[in-house]
Design a protein around this motif. Structure first.
Motif, short mmCIF file in Angstrom:
data_model
loop_
_atom_site.label_atom_id
_atom_site.label_comp_id
_atom_site.label_asym_id
_atom_site.label_seq_id
_atom_site.Cartn_x
_atom_site.Cartn_y
_atom_site.Cartn_z
N ARG A 578 6.84 9.99 -11.83
CA ARG A 578 6.15 8.90 -11.14
C ARG A 578 5.26 9.48 -10.04
NH1 ARG A 578 10.70 4.52 -9.45
NH2 ARG A 578 10.70 3.20 -11.30
N TYR A 580 3.24 8.28 -6.62
CA TYR A 580 3.29 7.16 -5.68
C TYR A 580 1.99 7.09 -4.89
CZ TYR A 580 8.22 7.33 -6.86
OH TYR A 580 9.41 7.34 -7.55
N SER A 581 1.74 5.93 -4.41
CA SER A 581 0.53 5.72 -3.62
C SER A 581 0.58 6.60 -2.38
CB SER A 581 0.45 4.25 -3.23
OG SER A 581 -0.67 4.03 -2.44
N GLN A 584 2.17 5.93 1.36
CA GLN A 584 3.12 4.81 1.24
C GLN A 584 4.50 5.37 0.94
OE1 GLN A 584 2.33 1.53 1.67
NE2 GLN A 584 0.31 2.30 2.28
N ARG A 586 7.95 6.09 -0.92
CA ARG A 586 8.22 6.24 -2.36
C ARG A 586 9.18 5.13 -2.79
NH1 ARG A 586 8.57 12.21 -1.38
NH2 ARG A 586 10.80 11.84 -1.14
N THR A 587 8.60 4.04 -3.20
CA THR A 587 9.39 2.92 -3.71
C THR A 587 8.80 2.50 -5.04
OG1 THR A 587 7.98 1.29 -2.63
CG2 THR A 587 9.89 2.08 -1.37
N GLU A 588 9.56 1.71 -5.75
CA GLU A 588 9.11 1.26 -7.06
C GLU A 588 7.80 0.49 -6.95
OE1 GLU A 588 12.44 -0.11 -9.13
OE2 GLU A 588 11.33 -0.69 -10.92
N GLU A 589 7.63 -0.23 -5.85
CA GLU A 589 6.43 -1.04 -5.67
C GLU A 589 5.19 -0.17 -5.49
OE1 GLU A 589 9.15 -1.51 -3.50
OE2 GLU A 589 10.01 -2.97 -4.89
N ASN A 590 5.38 1.06 -5.03
CA ASN A 590 4.24 1.91 -4.72
C ASN A 590 3.92 2.93 -5.80
OD1 ASN A 590 3.68 0.69 -2.22
ND2 ASN A 590 5.30 1.87 -1.24
N VAL A 592 1.91 4.36 -8.59
CA VAL A 592 0.53 4.14 -9.04
C VAL A 592 0.29 4.68 -10.45
CG1 VAL A 592 -0.47 4.09 -6.73
CG2 VAL A 592 -0.21 6.28 -7.90
N THR A 710 13.29 7.98 -4.62
CA THR A 710 13.14 6.71 -3.92
C THR A 710 14.32 6.41 -3.01
OG1 THR A 710 14.20 5.52 -5.72
CG2 THR A 710 11.80 5.73 -5.82
N TYR A 752 8.28 6.03 7.47
CA TYR A 752 8.53 4.67 7.03
C TYR A 752 9.90 4.24 7.54
CZ TYR A 752 5.11 6.81 4.03
OH TYR A 752 4.05 7.53 3.58
#
Lengths: 898, 360
Positions: A578, A580-581, A584, A586-590, A592, A710, A752
């Motif tokens: 994965r 990540y954005s 941001q 490192r979460t599932e939502e981020n 990219v 994450t 964060y």
């Protein structure tokens, strides 16, 4: 300056006698030829250094009934050479008198003394005529087992202040001035060897040691206390196997790791929990090797017993300060356990019967003088203990283990040995019908030791190991949830050891490690039907390293060890990664992008620059200062969100998102021995800063998570402290007392909110225990009766505790918790004792037995393993403590050997 | 020989004490006055309740917070004002709110000291109706007394339900209320009149029964445990008993919040206990987001299913005490006993009394 007598030996040897005086005439004869003639005709021996040339001038003159010394002095009157007459037959010609540190008077006195005392009881090394005029004599030798003539490795060889140990082929070398010495050789399993030596010059010895008749193996380390002061190995601790055996132990089970935790700077989190902590490091920061094979899980029954069979162990070394360059991959310490070399001549059988486990061990020749083997096994029957517990769930629980060690050695010839070893260990723990854990370790290894030439050895080994664990939870309707994971290693390494001279040692090598985690398997089954079967991929890794190490005695006072290890780690494909954005968390939502890497592609590479330095400076005959610095890299991480490590915690490799841990270790120590090494004292200070240690987020989901990045994040670590140590090393009453000041702190620097702990301030790690006191006493009261005691005191480990409670209208009352590790559980202290008795047991020439009576926790203290809160309905919350071993625990063990 | 026997006996008996849990004095000396809000709204035509309180010093229960102004705010901008019907308990009475499926809601409240707080908005998801509920009698382990584990006979509840078809992940929380009736004995009244009272309380306070179908996206959930009630002798099963099971479909964040509370609520101090931590909900102070605010404002779609149990259902399966002969006892000689008090005056029974529910 090294002067050998060979430079003289070829020169002048006479055959006649000069007792009647010399009468002779020379006219224009070169001086060299004059001296030759005088020697030849009158039986004189005239020596000089090769570097000091005889003048090319000619000599003319007449002598009548002059003494030889008068004649020679006359011949050399115009030269720079001076004549030293040992007697009227032996002469030295030298221009070095009074220069370059050569004291001819001392030389002459020494030689005269040696000539006088030389007798039949002493071994004479070197020829009296070959005695060097200055500098030491080189004594080389080899130590062999008298029974099978196999090399005795690691034997301590001592001649007054000169001391060394035999290498893997049993060879040693000492440099000593001519003189009279007592040679003393000591090694485990062998009787001490003592012999008076008259050393004139270089010589070679071959010593054969006889195996000792003591019941248990003994590695005598304290004996070389004087030498230890001088060695540039700050923080090296070696523990006698006999000490381990004598140490009061839980349920009579001698335990290598438990014994280590009685040493300063080494601690456990509690009575259960896997692993140990060294100088404020986490359990995963310790490299644990048994015969070169790295192990992750070192305990049985959730940490109550270690998984190493003490019967099979030859010696144990713990590097907690200076770590030689041959070791790498962990930033805190190295525990190097060597298995015995199996007996080549006769079969030996050891055994022990204890209340929770028993053990058997045997070793002996398969092909006499060629092939031998050892095998050891321990197995438990500890369920009955659980049946005694009051907790109904524990009562219905189950805990079993076994471990098995096998080693086969084949000697092609002396100095050329191939060994193959295997190890297997398995644990099973079921908690009532609710959940269960299991873990096992399997390894197989081959090691080839080849002596290339005296003092130069090549060690090559390869191993493969697998560490597996599973977690089972029983849900409603007998549904079973099972998570299985594992970590495997393939390792190959080669190392060259070269004892260049007694003061120079060189080592170089290379190592390759393949980290092969098993994909995590999650299965749900109901009855025989499997309703879910999922795999969570784990990243793999490869590590390659090369290193060099050089140890040298710069001067009589200064020893230096310098090394450099360069490691390289890479994460290979195939893998799905994965991305990540940027900027941001490192979460599932981020996420990219999810990128697929092909097989053999390198996803991420890390380099490790690892200088190693250590020095020892003697400040006096029995005192020294040592300092060391190591830079270490670690590519494997233990991820846990419990207070103590468990065998089923997750091992995570460095990858694109998880950087290697990097640590800098500094130590400075002052050492002083008193009363001729009877007492050893030391104060050592240490400091470690590290980065990229993995910390879990609150409520991290660690199982069944393919993307662990994450749930974890990197923090900085800082450990520092001091160890004060007092040891009585010799005598019937031995022991030590140690105080350790130790802080182990961490600091999150996350950007964060989820990655900030305690507002970004330094906070105590789970294993931060500022004050520790360890005391160990061992008293050999009589030959057949010994007593030992062990006292431990530790600060309580950190605790995250409730600070207030709140009410959720539709849920009940709950606690609000403090910042992480803001408080501490009560202090821990415990006294254990044991006595070992051999009187009254069967004891014949071939059979030896002993009883060990052991009491764990003598004054019945209920030490807190943990503190937690509960509330009775409609009542205020109450704090409770759990004492895992909250009672006095006596035990009896019978050990036997034949 | 006797001495040896005694010694061996000691070796065997001493380890009986080996592992223990015991109460200790342990204080942290900490504690803060932290704002706590709990409760929420759902689609049922019932009172919508939130509770507001502040934590106190260590060891002290949180105190209700009165005088706050609490609004429910819909994504459309429409607002509803809660009123305080009891100290720290604020309600939107039944019928005053008809929430819209798919709309998002949050709570906003101002305390007496002027602090303004808000919750993160959540969407009201479509309702998932449970299929059925069943019960059985089994063993449960409880640790409610002196920290030790006890195995008790308990009436266990199980639910079966499908999942939402509109989105892959469904998160459930079940809240069960246990209600029973009790009629006083006629002997207590000179006119031989009787009184029937109704009682209700939350089942298994401190435990959240949660499920998410991330591991079971297409299946259905069968016989999932959602609570248990001790069958120790009491008034509960003397007459009719009801379990009201509220199946709340909640957000993922709410699911994680309550899961985390579950994890820290049950601490045994064992090697496997995760290290607890303060659980952050969905509330924050508007002008200072660093201020810790506890609790969660839940927006859920709910469905209710009830399980009726009468005494005859349990007779033969469990040895219940007989109301007249065991529970209340013979009148002679038992005056002053707690049972007698309850048997004659149901208001003395230590459970929250309620009006007879409409669904009874």
């Amino acid at each position: 300056m090294l002067v050998v007598f060979a430079g003289y030996q070829h020169f002048l040897f006479g055959q006649g006698t000069a007792q009647a005086g010399i009468s002779r005439n020379f006219t224009g004869v070169p001086i060299k030829r004059v001296l030759d003639s005088l020697a030849l005709e009158n039986g004189l021996k005239i020596y000089h250094l090769p570097s000091e040339k005889i003048p090319l001038d000619t000599f003319s003159g007449t002598f009548y009934k002059l003494s030889a010394s008068e004649v020679i002095r006359s011949v050399l009157a115009k030269s720079d050479l001076q004549v030293i007459a040992i007697n009227e037959r032996i002469f030295f010609l030298t221009s070095a008198l009074g220069r370059e540190g050569v004291n001819m008077n001392r030389y002459l006195l020494t030689k005269a003394k040696l000539d006088r005392i030389s007798g039949s009881n002493e071994w004479v090394l070197g020829h009296p005529d070959s005695m060097p005029i200055s500098g030491p004599a080189r004594i080389q030798g080899r130590i062999l087992n008298s029974r099978d003539e196999t090399p005795v490795v690691g034997a301590v060889v001592k001649m007054e202040d000169a001391l060394t140990t035999s290498d893997t082929s049993g060879r040693f070398m000492l440099m000593v001035p001519p003189g009279r010495y007592t040679l003393w050789v000591n090694s485990d399993r062998f009787s001490d060897f003592n012999q008076t030596l008259i050393v004139y010059g270089d010589d070679h010895l071959e010593l054969k040691l006889f195996e000792t008749t003591v019941d248990l193996p003994e590695l005598v380390v304290g004996a070389n206390a004087g030498q230890k002061l001088k060695e540039a190995n700050s923080g090296l601790t070696q523990l006698s196997v006999k000490e381990i055996q004598r140490l009061p132990s839980l349920m009579g089970e001698a335990d290598v790791l438990k014994a280590l935790t009685t040493l300063p700077g080494v601690s456990t989190t509690g009575e259960v929990g896997s692993g140990y902590h060294v100088r404020g490091g986490n359990t995963d920061q310790n490299l644990i090797l048994q015969d070169g094979v790295a192990y992750l899980n070192t305990s049985h029954v959730l940490g109550l017993f270690s998984s190493f069979n003490p019967d099979a162990i030859k010696n144990v070394s713990l590097y907690k300060g200076h770590i030689p360059a041959q070791y790498g991959g962990r930033i805190s310490s190295v525990l190097d356990i060597k298995l015995k070399d199996p007996d080549m001549e006769k079969w030996n059988f050891h055994g022990g019967l204890g209340p929770v486990s028993s053990k058997i061990y045997l070793e002996g020749p398969v092909l006499k003088d060629k092939t031998s083997m050892l095998a050891g096994m321990r197995f438990s029957y500890s369920d009955w203990i659980l049946k005694w517990l009051r907790d109904p769930n524990l009562k219905n629980s189950q805990a079993d283990f076994y471990d098995f060690s096998l080693k086969v050695s084949h000697r092609f010839k002396i100095g050329n040995v191939l060994s193959v070893s295997a190890y297997s260990s398995k644990d099973k723990f079921n908690y009532a019908d609710e959940f269960g854990y299991g873990w096992k370790t399997i390894s197989i290894a081959a090691q080839w030791s080849l002596e290339l030439r005296p003092g130069m050895n090549l060690q090559t080994s390869v191993y493969r190991s697998a560490n597996k664990n599973d977690f089972i939870e029983t849900g409603h309707d007998d549904t079973e949830y099972r998570v299985e994971s594992g970590m495997g290693f393939t390792n190959a390494k080669t190392r060259l050891d070269w004892q260049i001279s007694p003061s120079q040692f060189f080592q170089a090598g290379a190592e390759w490690t393949g980290y092969m985690p098993e994909d995590e398997n999650y299965r749900v089954s109901s009855g025989r039907e499997t309703t879910a079967n999922e795999y969570y991929a784990k990243s793999t890794g490869r590590e390659a390293a090369v290193y060099i190490q050089h140890e040298s005695r710069i001067s009589a006072k200064l020893n230096v060890s310098m090394g450099y290890r360069h490691s390289m780690y890479w994460q290979p494909g195939p893998a799905t990664i994965r991305l990540y954005s940027p900027g941001q968390p490192r979460t599932e939502e981020n996420v990219v992008e999810t990128k697929n890497y092909q097989k053999q592609s390198s996803i991420r590479t890390y380099q490790g620059f690892e200088p190693r330095f250590s020095m020892a400076y003697s400040t006096g005959p029995a005192s020294s200062i040592k300092l060391s610095y190591n830079k270490m890299n670690q590519y494997i991480h233990l991820v846990s969100n419990t207070a103590v490590a468990t065998p089923v915690d997750i091992w995570q490799l460095s990858n694109l998102h998880i950087a290697p841990q990097r640590g800098n270790n500094y130590s400075l120590g002052f050492f002083k021995n008193l009363q001729n090494n009877r007492w050893e004292t030391s104060v050592e200070f240490y400091f470690r800063n590290s980065r990229n240690e993995l910390e879990y987020k609150d409520f991290a989901r660690l199982l069944r998570n393919e993307y662990l990045e994450t749930e974890v994040f990197a923090v900085k670590g800082r450990s520092y402290g001091a160890e004060v140590f007092l040891k009585k090393a010799v005598g019937d009453f031995k022991g030590y007392l140690a105080y350790t000041l130790n802080r182990s702190l961490r600091k999150s620097e996350g950007r964060y909110p989820d990655e900030v702990i305690n507002q970004g301030k330094y906070y105590a790690s789970n294993f931060d225990k500022p004050h520790s006191i360890n005391a160990l006493f061992d008293w050999q009261i009589r030959k057949t009766f010994s007593w030992s005691a062990n006292f431990v005191f530790n600060s309580g480990r950190p605790l995250t505790a409730p600070v207030s409670e709140f009410y959720l209208g539709d849920g009940g009352n709950f606690f609000d918790y403090s910042e992480r590790n803001e408080f501490r559980i009560p202090v821990y202290h415990r006294l254990d004792m044991s006595v070992t008795v051999t009187r009254g047991t069967i004891r014949t020439k071939n059979y030896k037995g002993s009883w060990t009576f052991s009491i764990y926790n003598v004054y019945n203290r209920r030490n807190a393993f943990s503190v937690f809160y509960r509330r009775n309905i409609n009542e205020p919350p109450v704090a409770y403590k759990l004492s895992v071993l909250g009672s006095i625990l006596p035990s009896i063990t019978y050990n036997f050997q034949f | 020989m006797c001495r040896i026997a005694r010694f061996l006996l000691m070796l065997i008996t001493i380890p009986r004490l080996v592992s223990c849990v015991e109460e200790i004095p342990f204080t942290t000396g900490k504690g803060a006055r932290t704002v706590v809000l709990s409760g929420g709204i759902n689609n049922l035509d019932e009172d919508q309740v939130v509770f507001l309180s502040r934590t106190q010093e260590e060891g002290q229960p949180a105190l209700p917070e009165s005088g706050a102004v609490i609004y429910l705010v819909e994504s459309s901008g429409q607002t509803w004002l809660f009123y305080e019907n009891r100290e720290g308990r604020y309600i939107l009475p039944a019928g005053s709110l008809v929430p819209e499926i798919g709309a998002s809601y949050h709570v906003e409240f101002t305390l007496a000291d002027g602090g303004l707080y808000r919750s993160i908005p959540e969407i009201l998801l479509p309702v998932v109706q449970p299929d059925s509920v069943r019960w059985k009698i089994g063993k449960e382990t409880t640790r409610i007394e002196d920290g030790k584990a006890y195995s008790i006979d308990a009436l266990q509840l199980f639910i079966s339900t499908g999942f939402a078809v509109d989105q892959p992940d469904t998160y459930f929380r079940w809240i069960v209320h246990s209600a029973f009736e009790f009629t006083t004995l006629p002997e207590c009244s000179p006119f031989r009149t009787t009184t029937t009272c109704y009682f209700s309380d939350l089942l298994n306070p401190g435990l959240f029964f949660l499920y998410d179908n991330r591991d079971n996206p297409r299946g259905v959930l069968r016989n999932f445990p959602i609570g248990y009630e001790s069958l120790e002798p009491n008034y509960r099963y003397s007459e009719t008993h009801y379990f009201s099971i509220y199946q709340h479909r909640i957000s993922q964040k709410a699911f994680e919040y309550f899961s985390r509370l579950n994890r820290v609520a049950v601490q045994n101090g064992s090697i496997f206990d995760p290290i607890p931590a303060s659980v952050k909900g969905n509330l924050y102070r508007v002008d200072n987001e660093n201020e810790k605010v506890l609790g969660y404002f839940q927006v859920s779609s709910a469905a209710v299913i009830r399980q009726r149990i009468i005494r005859a259902d349990l007779d033969g399966k469990y040895n219940l005490l007989d109301k007249r002969n065991n529970l209340c006892g013979l009148l002679v000689g038992v005056f002053g006993s707690e049972y007698f008090e309850g048997c004659c005056n149901c208001y003395s029974i230590k459970y929250p009394i309620i009006d007879k529910p409409a669904w009874w």
